[in-house]
Write a protein that holds these residues in place. Sequence first.
Motif, PDB file in Angstrom:
ATOM      1  N   GLN A 115      31.651  34.633  39.353  1.00  8.66           N
ATOM      2  CA  GLN A 115      31.753  33.752  38.175  1.00  8.66           C
ATOM      3  C   GLN A 115      31.308  34.487  36.910  1.00  8.66           C
ATOM      4  OE1 GLN A 115      33.338  31.124  38.019  1.00  8.66           O
ATOM      5  NE2 GLN A 115      33.323  30.130  40.018  1.00  8.66           N
ATOM      6  N   HIS A 116      30.956  35.762  37.049  1.00 10.69           N
ATOM      7  CA  HIS A 116      30.417  36.514  35.902  1.00 10.69           C
ATOM      8  C   HIS A 116      31.532  37.360  35.277  1.00 10.69           C
ATOM      9  CE1 HIS A 116      27.825  38.969  33.494  1.00 10.69           C
ATOM     10  NE2 HIS A 116      26.780  38.271  33.887  1.00 10.69           N
ATOM     11  N   SER A 117      31.598  37.351  33.933  1.00 14.07           N
ATOM     12  CA  SER A 117      32.719  38.047  33.266  1.00 14.07           C
ATOM     13  C   SER A 117      32.694  39.561  33.501  1.00 14.07           C
ATOM     14  CB  SER A 117      32.689  37.755  31.763  1.00 14.07           C
ATOM     15  OG  SER A 117      31.446  38.182  31.250  1.00 14.07           O
ATOM     16  N   LEU A 118      31.512  40.109  33.852  1.00 11.23           N
ATOM     17  CA  LEU A 118      31.463  41.560  34.135  1.00 11.23           C
ATOM     18  C   LEU A 118      32.230  41.895  35.406  1.00 11.23           C
ATOM     19  CD1 LEU A 118      27.772  42.695  33.521  1.00 11.23           C
ATOM     20  CD2 LEU A 118      29.829  43.450  32.306  1.00 11.23           C
ATOM     21  N   HIS A 119      32.434  40.916  36.269  1.00 15.26           N
ATOM     22  CA  HIS A 119      33.064  41.174  37.570  1.00 15.26           C
ATOM     23  C   HIS A 119      34.380  40.433  37.782  1.00 15.26           C
ATOM     24  CE1 HIS A 119      29.630  43.438  39.008  1.00 15.26           C
ATOM     25  NE2 HIS A 119      28.857  42.524  38.444  1.00 15.26           N
ATOM     26  N   ARG A 120      34.473  39.213  37.251  1.00 11.44           N
ATOM     27  CA  ARG A 120      35.653  38.383  37.544  1.00 11.44           C
ATOM     28  C   ARG A 120      36.930  39.055  37.038  1.00 11.44           C
ATOM     29  NH1 ARG A 120      35.903  33.072  39.284  1.00 11.44           N
ATOM     30  NH2 ARG A 120      37.921  32.077  38.954  1.00 11.44           N
ATOM     31  N   GLU A 121      37.947  39.122  37.896  1.00 10.09           N
ATOM     32  CA  GLU A 121      39.257  39.707  37.557  1.00 10.09           C
ATOM     33  C   GLU A 121      39.141  41.142  37.048  1.00 10.09           C
ATOM     34  OE1 GLU A 121      41.987  37.075  35.541  1.00 10.09           O
ATOM     35  OE2 GLU A 121      42.040  35.945  37.419  1.00 10.09           O
ATOM     36  N   THR A 122      38.221  41.939  37.624  1.00 12.75           N
ATOM     37  CA  THR A 122      38.071  43.327  37.148  1.00 12.75           C
ATOM     38  C   THR A 122      38.374  44.360  38.235  1.00 12.75           C
ATOM     39  OG1 THR A 122      35.729  43.428  37.701  1.00 12.75           O
ATOM     40  CG2 THR A 122      36.253  42.692  35.470  1.00 12.75           C
ATOM     41  N   TYR A 123      38.634  43.950  39.459  1.00  7.30           N
ATOM     42  CA  TYR A 123      38.802  44.923  40.552  1.00  7.30           C
ATOM     43  C   TYR A 123      40.270  45.042  40.978  1.00  7.30           C
ATOM     44  CZ  TYR A 123      33.746  44.753  40.814  1.00  7.30           C
ATOM     45  OH  TYR A 123      32.403  44.835  40.485  1.00  7.30           O
ATOM     46  N   ASP A 124      40.636  46.272  41.386  1.00  6.35           N
ATOM     47  CA  ASP A 124      41.986  46.516  41.929  1.00  6.35           C
ATOM     48  C   ASP A 124      42.037  46.175  43.415  1.00  6.35           C
ATOM     49  OD1 ASP A 124      43.016  47.887  39.531  1.00  6.35           O
ATOM     50  OD2 ASP A 124      41.612  49.489  40.103  1.00  6.35           O
ATOM     51  N   VAL A 125      40.920  46.436  44.110  1.00  5.01           N
ATOM     52  CA  VAL A 125      40.878  46.260  45.566  1.00  5.01           C
ATOM     53  C   VAL A 125      39.555  45.582  45.920  1.00  5.01           C
ATOM     54  CG1 VAL A 125      40.874  47.450  47.810  1.00  5.01           C
ATOM     55  CG2 VAL A 125      42.205  48.413  45.919  1.00  5.01           C
ATOM     56  N   ALA A 126      39.609  44.585  46.823  1.00  2.00           N
ATOM     57  CA  ALA A 126      38.373  43.976  47.357  1.00  2.00           C
ATOM     58  C   ALA A 126      38.471  44.001  48.877  1.00  2.00           C
ATOM     59  CB  ALA A 126      38.219  42.543  46.863  1.00  2.00           C
ATOM     60  N   THR A 127      37.438  44.517  49.529  1.00  2.00           N
ATOM     61  CA  THR A 127      37.434  44.575  50.999  1.00  2.00           C
ATOM     62  C   THR A 127      36.362  43.638  51.525  1.00  2.00           C
ATOM     63  OG1 THR A 127      35.936  46.471  50.911  1.00  2.00           O
ATOM     64  CG2 THR A 127      38.276  46.960  51.131  1.00  2.00           C
ATOM     65  N   ILE A 128      36.594  43.121  52.741  1.00  2.00           N
ATOM     66  CA  ILE A 128      35.593  42.228  53.336  1.00  2.00           C
ATOM     67  C   ILE A 128      35.773  42.249  54.849  1.00  2.00           C
ATOM     68  CG2 ILE A 128      37.053  40.161  52.989  1.00  2.00           C
ATOM     69  CD1 ILE A 128      34.344  38.685  52.246  1.00  2.00           C
ATOM     70  N   ARG A 129      34.659  42.600  55.551  1.00  2.00           N
ATOM     71  CA  ARG A 129      34.718  42.701  57.020  1.00  2.00           C
ATOM     72  C   ARG A 129      33.526  41.963  57.607  1.00  2.00           C
ATOM     73  NH1 ARG A 129      34.105  48.042  60.988  1.00  2.00           N
ATOM     74  NH2 ARG A 129      31.887  47.652  60.676  1.00  2.00           N
ATOM     75  N   ALA A 130      33.795  41.129  58.596  1.00  2.00           N
ATOM     76  CA  ALA A 130      32.737  40.454  59.373  1.00  2.00           C
ATOM     77  C   ALA A 130      31.783  39.645  58.498  1.00  2.00           C
ATOM     78  CB  ALA A 130      31.958  41.473  60.219  1.00  2.00           C
ATOM     79  N   VAL A 131      32.328  38.913  57.532  1.00  2.84           N
ATOM     80  CA  VAL A 131      31.471  38.118  56.644  1.00  2.84           C
ATOM     81  C   VAL A 131      31.676  36.618  56.863  1.00  2.84           C
ATOM     82  CG1 VAL A 131      30.950  37.564  54.219  1.00  2.84           C
ATOM     83  CG2 VAL A 131      31.250  39.945  54.912  1.00  2.84           C
ATOM     84  N   ALA A 132      32.920  36.162  56.989  1.00  2.00           N
ATOM     85  CA  ALA A 132      33.157  34.709  57.073  1.00  2.00           C
ATOM     86  C   ALA A 132      34.578  34.455  57.570  1.00  2.00           C
ATOM     87  CB  ALA A 132      32.961  34.089  55.685  1.00  2.00           C
ATOM     88  N   ALA A 133      34.932  33.165  57.706  1.00  2.00           N
ATOM     89  CA  ALA A 133      36.292  32.776  58.090  1.00  2.00           C
ATOM     90  C   ALA A 133      37.289  33.274  57.033  1.00  2.00           C
ATOM     91  CB  ALA A 133      36.363  31.258  58.190  1.00  2.00           C
ATOM     92  N   ALA A 134      38.551  33.395  57.422  1.00  2.00           N
ATOM     93  CA  ALA A 134      39.543  34.011  56.528  1.00  2.00           C
ATOM     94  C   ALA A 134      39.677  33.264  55.194  1.00  2.00           C
ATOM     95  CB  ALA A 134      40.896  34.094  57.233  1.00  2.00           C
TER      96      ALA A 134
END
Length: 245
Positions: free
Chosen positions: A141-160
Motif C-alpha cells: 500500500q506504500h507508494s515506494l513499492h506499489r506498482e514498481t516491480y517488474d517481477v514478484a516471486t512467492i514460494r511456500a507462503v499462502a494459498a494461490a
Amino acid sequence: MIDPETPQLPEMSERWQQTLNWQPSPKQHQQFQAFYDAVVIGNRQFNLTRITEPSEFWEKHLWDSLSGIQSFLGSGAARVAIDIGTGAGFPGVPIAIAQPTWAVTLLDATRKKVNFLQTALSETGIGNTRLLCDRVEAIAQHSLHRETYDVATIRAVAAASVCAEYTLPLLKIGGIALLYRGQWTAEEENALKPALETLGGTLERSDQFETPLTQSVRHVLHLKKMAPTPKAFPRAIGISTQNPL
Ligand code: SAM
C-alpha cells in the motif's frame, strides 16, 4: 564466506544445462556455495530449513528457485524484482546470483530471518539485493513499492489467491508474478480466475517441471498484470488469509 566444514555442493553442470538450458559461471557456483555455507551455519542458530544435505539443497532450494525464472535465465536485461516471504532467501537469493543485472528486494515479516540474510549476504558478496522486514500487506500500500516491480516471486507462503493478492499490487502493468506451487490442478486454476480478474491480473501460463533428482512434480504460475489493482487490495494484515478471494 567459505566454511571448510560445510560439504561441497555438487556442480551439476549437465543437469543445469539439460533441465534449464543454463549453467552457472564458476563465480556463480562459488556464490551458491558461499550462500549454502551461510545457511548451514545460520541453521545452528536460527532453524532456517530442514534441507541441508548438499544434493537435496541443490535440488529443492537452488534448482527449484531458478526453475521459476527459466525464461529469463541468460538474459542480461535489467529488472526490478521482489521475493515475498523469502524466509532464508528462496527463491530470491539464487535468483539474485543467477541474474546479476536484476535488483532483488527480499521481503520477510520475521526479523530473525532478515537478520540472518543481512549477515549471510554481506559475507557472500551478493550486492544486488536489499532487505525489507515488513508485512507485504503494508508495503504493497506504500507508494515506494506499489506498482514498481517488474517481477514478484512467492514460494511456500499462502494459498494461490492470497499469493495473487500479495503480488499483483506490487507489479507495474505488464509485470509478471511467479507463484511457485507443488501440485496444480485444472480445478484450482478455475477457482483462481475470478480473484485474478478482481486484482487486474491474468494467468498467462502454468509451467510444469519434474525435479531432476527425485522426480517430484512442481508448477510455476505466471500471472501477468493487465490493469491497475484496485486500492482496496491487498486488504489489511491477516484478512487475505482469513478470507481468501
Ligand atoms: N519462501 C521461502 C521458501 O520457499 O523457502 C520461505 C517460506 S516460509 C514457509 C514462509 C515465509 O513467509 C516466512 O518466513 C514468513 O515470515 C513469511 N511471510 C508469511 N506471510 C507474510 C506476509 N504477509 N508478509 C511478509 N512475509 C510473510
